[in-house]
Design a protein around this motif. Structure first.
Motif, PDB file in Angstrom:
ATOM      1  N   VAL A  33       0.823  -1.202   0.000  1.00 39.27           N
ATOM      2  CA  VAL A  33       0.000   0.000   0.000  1.00 39.27           C
ATOM      3  C   VAL A  33       0.859   1.255   0.000  1.00 39.27           C
ATOM      4  CG1 VAL A  33      -1.751   1.339   1.250  1.00 39.27           C
ATOM      5  CG2 VAL A  33      -1.882  -1.161   1.226  1.00 39.27           C
ATOM      6  N   TYR A 121      -1.524  -1.006  -4.128  1.00 38.72           N
ATOM      7  CA  TYR A 121      -2.771  -0.299  -3.830  1.00 38.72           C
ATOM      8  C   TYR A 121      -2.454   1.126  -3.390  1.00 38.72           C
ATOM      9  CZ  TYR A 121      -5.276  -4.655  -4.244  1.00 38.72           C
ATOM     10  OH  TYR A 121      -5.821  -5.807  -4.749  1.00 38.72           O
ATOM     11  N   CYS A 123      -3.782   4.409  -1.208  1.00 34.62           N
ATOM     12  CA  CYS A 123      -4.646   4.892  -0.137  1.00 34.62           C
ATOM     13  C   CYS A 123      -4.523   6.412  -0.107  1.00 34.62           C
ATOM     14  CB  CYS A 123      -4.189   4.278   1.191  1.00 34.62           C
ATOM     15  SG  CYS A 123      -5.078   4.882   2.635  1.00 34.62           S
ATOM     16  N   VAL A 136      -6.269   1.353   6.849  1.00 36.07           N
ATOM     17  CA  VAL A 136      -5.566   0.674   5.758  1.00 36.07           C
ATOM     18  C   VAL A 136      -5.875  -0.820   5.773  1.00 36.07           C
ATOM     19  CG1 VAL A 136      -3.302   0.066   4.826  1.00 36.07           C
ATOM     20  CG2 VAL A 136      -3.735   2.398   5.627  1.00 36.07           C
ATOM     21  N   TYR A 140      -7.710  -2.556   2.648  1.00 36.19           N
ATOM     22  CA  TYR A 140      -6.890  -3.524   1.910  1.00 36.19           C
ATOM     23  C   TYR A 140      -7.595  -4.874   1.862  1.00 36.19           C
ATOM     24  CZ  TYR A 140      -2.931  -6.439   0.544  1.00 36.19           C
ATOM     25  OH  TYR A 140      -2.108  -7.328  -0.104  1.00 36.19           O
ATOM     26  N   PHE A 164      -9.629   4.444  -1.739  1.00 34.68           N
ATOM     27  CA  PHE A 164      -8.595   3.409  -1.731  1.00 34.68           C
ATOM     28  C   PHE A 164      -8.847   2.568  -2.970  1.00 34.68           C
ATOM     29  CE2 PHE A 164      -6.600  -0.551  -0.629  1.00 34.68           C
ATOM     30  CZ  PHE A 164      -5.667  -0.306   0.378  1.00 34.68           C
TER      31      PHE A 164
END
Length: 342
Positions: A33, A121, A123, A136, A140, A164
Motif C-alpha cells: 500500500v 494499492y 490509499c 488501511v 486492503y 482506496f
C-alpha cells in the motif's frame, strides 16, 4: 472478514537522489500500500496526520508518498522530521515537490505522488485529516475481493479522503485532472471510473476524521460547478436512454434540476411528483424562463399517481424515513425504476 493480507517485506537496494535533491529508497520488492498525500501549507495539521499513519495496524508493507505543492510554510520540514518514526514502523517515506511561485493544484500533486510511489494499492490521504488505526487494514482486506472498485468509508457515499483503489485501476481510469484551483478532480475521476465500469464499495466503519476548515481545498470548488458536472453526468448516463422521466420533488431542487436540463431532456420530463398537498393543488409548474410559446407546463402529481422512472431530488435521512417508506410502498427497484440525485 476472513481474508488476511500477506505480509511482504521490502528491502532497500540503495539510496538514490532525485533530480531535485530529494532522497528516496529504491524498493526491490513490491509494496502492498502506498499512502498518497498531497501537501500544501499544512504544517499545523501534519503532526496529527502522520501520527495516525504510524499507528496503522496493517501488517503488510506500506510507504508514504508525499508531494509538496509549493508550500510557503515548513510543511516539508515537518514531514521530513517524521522520517525516523515512520521508518521505525516499517513505512518508507518518499517526499518531493516544487518551489514555483504558485501551487499547481491538488490533481497535479496527487499525480506526482502516485508516480513516485510503488504500492500495488493506493490509499488517498489529505494532509489535514486523521486516519483511524484500522483504515488501511480494512480497506486492503476489502480490496482483495473487488479489484475494479473505489473504496470509501461509511457516511456520505463518496468522500475523496477515504478513497482506496488498486494502482492497476487508477492507471485504467486516471490520471487526475490537473486544472488546478476550482476543479473537482476527485469527482471527475469518479465519473470516469464509472464510465470504465468501476464500482464503489463501502467499508461500513468510521475510517477517518475529516477536518473541515476555511483553508480546505474543497472550498475552492463552487457549488454551481459541482451541480453542473452532476447534471451533465445524469444526462449522459441516464436521460440519453430514457424516453420520459418523473422528477420526484416539485420544490426548489426539483425545479432547479428541470431548468438545468437540455431542451431535449426537458421535454422528457412528463411530471413532477410530491407529497406536499399545496404543491399538488397548484396542478402544474410553469417554466417561466422558457423561450417557447406557449411556455411549458409540467403536471405536479401525488407520488402514488406518478409513474417510473423517477429521478429522486430529496435528501436522504432528511424525512425521518418517510421518503424511503414511500419508495418501498411502490415496490420500486433502485437503479431500474429510480435514481437518486440529491
Amino acid at each position: 472478514m476472513d481474508v488476511q493480507p500477506p505480509k511482504r517485506l521490502r528491502v532497500a537496494e540503495e539510496q538514490r537522489t532525485c533530480s531535485d535533491g530529494v532522497k528516496e529508497e529504491a524498493v526491490r520488492d513490491a509494496v502492498d500500500v502506498s499512502i498518497v498525500m498531497p501537501v500544501y501549507n499544512a504544517s499545523c495539521w501534519l503532526d496529527e496526520c502522520l501520527q495516525a499513519i504510524v499507528h496503522q495496524d496493517f501488517t503488510g508493507s506500506m510507504e508514504l508518498s508525499v508531494f509538496d505543492d509549493a508550500s510557503n510554510d515548513d510543511s516539508r520540514n515537518v514531514v521530513e522530521s517524521w522520517r525516523e518514526k515512520l521508518e521505525a514502523r516499517g513505512i518508507t517515506l518518499l517526499i518531493s515537490g516544487h518551489s514555483s511561485a504558485q501551487p499547481k493544484g491538488v490533481g497535479f500533486a496527487k499525480n506526482k505522488a502516485i508516480t513516485q510511489s510503488h504500492g500495488e494499492y493506493l490509499c488517498f490521504q489529505d494532509a489535514d485529516d486523521i486516519m483511524m488505526p484500522q483504515r488501511v487494514r480494512l480497506q486492503y482486506d476489502a480490496s482483495l475481493l473487488h479489484r475494479n472498485s473505489v473504496y470509501t468509508s461509511h457516511g456520505p457515499t463518496v468522500v475523496m479522503p477515504t478513497w482506496f483503489c488498486s494502482r492497476k485501476w487508477f492507471q485504467e481510469v486516471g490520471p487526475f485532472d490537473e486544472g488546478g484551483k476550482g476543479v473537482p478532480e476527485d469527482l471527475l475521476f469518479f465519473y470516469q471510473s464509472l464510465r470504465r465500469g468501476g464500482g464503489l464499495t463501502r467499508v461500513d466503519e468510521c475510517l477517518l476524521v475529516y477536518r473541515y476548515h476555511e483553508k480546505a481545498a474543497t472550498l475552492s470548488v463552487t457549488e454551481e460547478t459541482i451541480w453542473r458536472l452532476r447534471v451533465d453526468f445524469l444526462q449522459e448516463r441516464l436521460l440519453g436512454r430514457w424516453e420520459n422521466v418523473t422528477i420526484w420533488n416539485a420544490g426548489k431542487q426539483g425545479r432547479k434540476l428541470y431548468r438545468s436540463l437540455s431542451p431535449a431532456n426537458q421535454k422528457k420530463v412528463k411530471a413532477f411528483c410530491d407529497v406536499d398537498e399545496n404543491k399538488i393543488h397548484k396542478g402544474f409548474y410553469t417554466y417561466e424562463e422558457s423561450k417557447e410559446r406557449p411556455k411549458p407546463k409540467i403536471p405536479i402529481l401525488h407520488y402514488t399517481d406518478a409513474t417510473a422512472p423517477f429521478i429522486i431530488c430529496v435528501k436522504l435521512d432528511m424525512t425521518g424515513g418517510v421518503l424511503e417508506e414511500n419508495l418501498n410502498s411502490l415496490q420500486l427497484k433502485e437503479g431500474i425504476d429510480y435514481y437518486h440525485f440529491n
